[in-house]
Design a protein around this motif. Structure first.
Motif, PDB file in Angstrom:
ATOM      1  N   GLU A   1       1.445   7.056  -6.618  1.00  0.00           N
ATOM      2  CA  GLU A   1       0.384   8.018  -6.914  1.00  0.00           C
ATOM      3  C   GLU A   1       0.857   9.443  -6.629  1.00  0.00           C
ATOM      4  O   GLU A   1       0.565  10.373  -7.399  1.00  0.00           O
ATOM      5  CB  GLU A   1      -0.854   7.695  -6.069  1.00  0.00           C
ATOM      6  N   ARG A   2       1.584   9.633  -5.534  1.00  0.00           N
ATOM      7  CA  ARG A   2       2.050  10.982  -5.185  1.00  0.00           C
ATOM      8  C   ARG A   2       3.146  11.453  -6.135  1.00  0.00           C
ATOM      9  O   ARG A   2       3.205  12.636  -6.468  1.00  0.00           O
ATOM     10  CB  ARG A   2       2.541  10.985  -3.732  1.00  0.00           C
TER      11      ARG A   2
ATOM     12  N   ARG B   1       0.833  -1.204   0.000  1.00  0.00           N
ATOM     13  CA  ARG B   1       0.000   0.000   0.000  1.00  0.00           C
ATOM     14  C   ARG B   1       0.870   1.257   0.000  1.00  0.00           C
ATOM     15  O   ARG B   1       0.586   2.224  -0.721  1.00  0.00           O
ATOM     16  CB  ARG B   1      -0.912  -0.014   1.230  1.00  0.00           C
TER      17      ARG B   1
ATOM     18  N   ILE C   1       0.601   7.939   5.512  1.00  0.00           N
ATOM     19  CA  ILE C   1      -0.162   7.050   4.636  1.00  0.00           C
ATOM     20  C   ILE C   1      -1.054   6.190   5.522  1.00  0.00           C
ATOM     21  O   ILE C   1      -0.590   5.628   6.518  1.00  0.00           O
ATOM     22  CB  ILE C   1       0.778   6.166   3.796  1.00  0.00           C
TER      23      ILE C   1
ATOM     24  N   VAL D   1       0.784   4.162  -2.911  1.00  0.00           N
ATOM     25  CA  VAL D   1       0.510   5.563  -2.597  1.00  0.00           C
ATOM     26  C   VAL D   1       1.698   6.437  -2.997  1.00  0.00           C
ATOM     27  O   VAL D   1       1.528   7.549  -3.523  1.00  0.00           O
ATOM     28  CB  VAL D   1       0.181   5.732  -1.102  1.00  0.00           C
TER      29      VAL D   1
END
Length: 542
Positions: free
Chosen positions: A159-160, A152, A208, A156
């Protein structure tokens, strides 16, 4: 046993397609040739002029129509097969080039695409910045929260990275928790690249969430520059990697441009690591001992063991030069236990009132078997557990508190004393002090050294001393370098101190001489029936 399906031979399929195509073409030609005659006969028959179409020609027409329909069906099949084959090839190419977890390019695709990007940018008189980004403490995420949480975090992070960088950036995951991004830019736009790097670091510092868990990592980012077509991807990736590790050495959670001097630092680090590996079996790492005294009376209470490297090539090397390398390379556990064992062999000759304090690396507290290993050393050397004090830095408490609690509780049960080292520099809370069985708190030397010139530092020292009193934990002050500081610490109620004012760390020989001078060495154990030192000469003369 099930037989493996035979792979399809594309050449045979192509031959069948050619034959089918030839049949269709022939059928169309025959249809044109016979169809007109048959249709004329049909029309004549309808208007009463002729006897109707010839049966043979009619059969041939029907056969031609059937062949044309067959050809059309085959044409449709071929179209569908071409579409399916194209999609399969695109899917295979995507899987071969893409990291399945993040959707970024993988290492192989990056090296190929990145090299072309550098060449194209050079032709346009542009430069390419390569970001190599490594998540800080990612291994700890997997160890504490599990691999699902680790996945995960990686998703993330991807994505950032995508949200911060422009769509034209080439993005890849090298493997593990390492990411790469490449951006062509105009030579005058270097400030823009630095702004993007800073935004990436800031974005990855944000927490996160994974279920009910809140995870913080941060990132270290190295930036390398490709300003000419001749530079290879291998070179620029290595340069960015060097810059990234320089960031980690500087404190993590930041970005650094690659500079030529960094490469020399990497070579020095590799030399140190090689020296550690070869020096351990040769016994080049030795304990030195820094005195710890009662501040009020000056009475010697014990020694803190400090590691030194007596290199035959480079001379005496201080711990700040080689300890970080030993920690990064995973050698610190073996190295530390080796030197602690030597210190125990030396200290078992000390008076029982003299304590031996040893520092434990945060890396060692990740080892579930550490307490057993230290207990084994106590048994092998014969050193009393009651004379040993283990010092743990407060930053170690936050990576895996349940494991640390298990280790320190086990050591406490063996009779070992526990000290919380460098107090005030990390994030210890009162709950940790109450939950863990510490016997002593050590004030970090930075506060003690600044105490005389800084009211804030003095206030912190006073607060720590009062905290120790309320928790019934004695306080040791590090970094006592002059008489005035010692007097002030005595006034504040600090009982124990160490620093240059009381003596610098000394070798085992010098420490033994100091203790012997003060009568603080154990009396030698005389076997039963053996002559005492006073009796031996008399018996010999007899």
């Amino acid at each position: 046993m099930t037989a493996m399906p035979r792979p399809r031979d594309r050449s045979e399929g192509a031959k069948r397609d050619i034959v089918a195509g030839g049949i269709v073409v022939a059928a169309i030609l025959l249809f044109v040739g016979t169809g007109s005659n048959v249709m004329q006969s049909v029309i004549r028959s309808l208007i009463g002029i002729g006897g109707g179409p010839d049966n043979v020609l009619t059969s041939m027409l029907i056969l031609n129509i059937a062949l044309i329909l067959f050809g059309w069906r085959r044409y449709e099949d071929l179209n569908r097969e071409i579409v399916e084959r194209t999609e399969a090839e695109q899917r295979a190419r995507y899987l071969a080039d893409t990291d399945p977890l993040t959707g970024f390019l993988n290492r192989r695709a990056l090296m190929a695409n990145g090299q072309q990007l550098i060449v194209d940018a050079a032709l346009e008189k542009r430069q390419v910045a390569l970001f190599l980004l490594d998540l800080d403490h990612f291994k700890t995420v997997n160890d504490i929260h599990g691999h699902a949480a680790g996945d995960r975090v990686l998703q993330v992070a991807a994505e950032r990275i995508t949200a911060v960088l422009p769509p034209s950036a080439t993005k890849a995951r090298l493997g593990g928790d390492e990411f790469v991004a490449m951006l062509p830019f105009e030579p005058a736009a270097r400030d823009h690249i630095e702004a993007l790097a800073a935004q990436l670091v800031a974005a990855l510092e944000e927490p996160i969430f994974h279920g009910a868990q809140q995870i913080r990592t941060g990132a270290s980012l190295g930036v390398a520059l490709a300003s000419e077509a001749g530079i290879t991807m291998e070179t620029i990736v290595r340069q960015a990697d060097i810059a990234m590790y320089h960031c980690k050495d500087e404190g993590r959670n930041r970005f650094c441009w690659f500079e030529p001097g960094m490469e020399m630092a990497v070579q020095v680090r590799n030399q140190i690591e090689t020296g550690i590996r070869s020096g351990m079996p040769r016994g080049e790492f030795v304990p030195h001992f820094e005195p710890q005294v009662d501040i009020a009376s000056g009475r010697l209470l014990g020694f803190e063991m400090l590691m030194r490297w007596e290199s035959p090539e480079y001379g005496m090397i201080p711990p700040e030069r080689f300890i970080p390398v030993a920690e990064e390379s995973g050698l610190i556990g073996e190295l530390s236990l080796q030197v602690i064992g030597r210190a125990m062999e030396i200290a078992k000759g000390w008076d029982p009132s003299i304590m031996l304090a040893v520092n434990i690396s945060p890396q060692q507290l990740k080892d579930p078997w550490f307490s057993q290993k230290l207990t084994k050393l106590l048994v092998e050397t014969g050193f009393p557990a009651s004379q040993l004090e283990v010092e743990i830095t407060e930053s170690s408490l936050f990576e895996n508190l349940p494991l640390v609690r298990s280790i320190v509780t086990s050591l406490k049960n063996q009779g070992v004393s526990l000290s919380l080292d460098d107090f005030g520099t990390g994030y210890s809370s009162l709950s940790h002090l109450r939950a863990l069985p510490f016997d002593r708190i050590k004030i970090d030397r930075s506060f003690v050294a600044a105490m005389r010139g800084s009211p804030d530092a003095q206030a912190i020292v006073v607060a720590i001393v009062r905290l120790g009193e309320s928790l019934s934990m004695p306080i040791t002050a590090e970094g006592v370098e002059d008489e005035a500081t010692a007097i002030e610490l005595t006034r504040l109620g600090c009982a124990k101190g160490q620093g240059w004012y009381y003596g610098r760390a000394a070798s085992a020989t010098d420490t033994t001489a100091l203790l012997a001078e003060r009568g603080l060495m154990r009396a030698p154990v005389v076997p039963e029936g053996a002559p005492t030192p006073d009796e031996a000469p008399l018996r010999k003369s007899a």
